[in-house]
Design a protein around this motif. Sequence first.
Motif: not given
Length: 357
Positions: A213-220
């Motif tokens: 999954a990808t898109g806007g991920l910045m934190r655990g």
Amino acid sequence: MSPTLTDLCHYPIVQAPMAGGASCPQLAAAVSEAGGLGFLAAGYKTADGMYQEIKQVRGLTNQPFGVNLFMPQSEYADPAAVAVYASQLAGEAAWYETKLGDPDCGLDDGFDAKLAILLDDPVPVVTFTFGCPGRDVLDSLARVGTLTAVTVTTAEEAQAAQRAGADAVCVQGIEAGGHQGTHRDNPEADGSGIGLIALIAQVREAVQIPIIATGGLMRGGQLAAVLAAGADAGQFGTAFLVCPESGANVLHKQAMTNPLFVRTELTRAFSGRPARGLVNRFMREHGPYAPAAYPQIHHMTSTLRKAAAKAGDPQGMALWAGQGHRLARELPAGQLVEVLAAELAETKDALGARGAA
């Protein structure tokens, strides 16, 4: 992820292949060394340039890593629309004291030559963007022991990837920075992309192969959310762009948290294909008029973007960024992997405690 893919990385953390310089050997190696899965971006490079970077990564780490290829573009672009846009950009060329690039310098990004190298000297993973290769390509990579994944933006694209024999899909939500990896560039669909969580659910019900999954991920914590939604791993792009190992221009890195750049939008201004970046002068002035013509517009504006960077002017650069860009942390890539993994574990523990309460 499937047992084979799981073996490639200790944590379900993938570094996005960011074309244009950010995904350099130092970044990919650092991520892989820390237990994630680092990636090189072959897009916009020559076949030999890609191979030289592969050799550099191998010299920096013994851990698995991947290479991303751009699919050849065969869709027709209206030469008249490209010419009109070139006229509009004449003032930019004069301002930056440069010439516009040649829009007709190639549609295939050297795909065949790059694929030949990857079949002759295999890497652990190869992914594809802007389309899905045929079964013959995916089978040929499987025969040399390479795992494959295809970037998708709809459940239908995911099904096509599964039918073609891909080992996994990289599910890209509308929040993602950089280019939308749609298999067909349809101007009528501009802005109609699906958010990541909803898209994961749709794809999970449509295919049986693993999901990145990808898109806007910045934190655990966000990683925990996409894993709970049905993904097998999360891919982080903007989060790694600001790392010291990243090859991104320093102006690009600084813009991620610069209060002058408050939001992102999808635009065709720089490449002729929808891509998410920080809203700047160039995007505001030219985005509404840019035609659907990739990679012609990319080639045309390449000289302008390079001249703007040389002049220290971020207002003329393509500042690709996901919607979570303000959460960027200037950490070494290996440390960022460890922080994301710790945040993931903390979130899982917190959810477990709530469930037991």
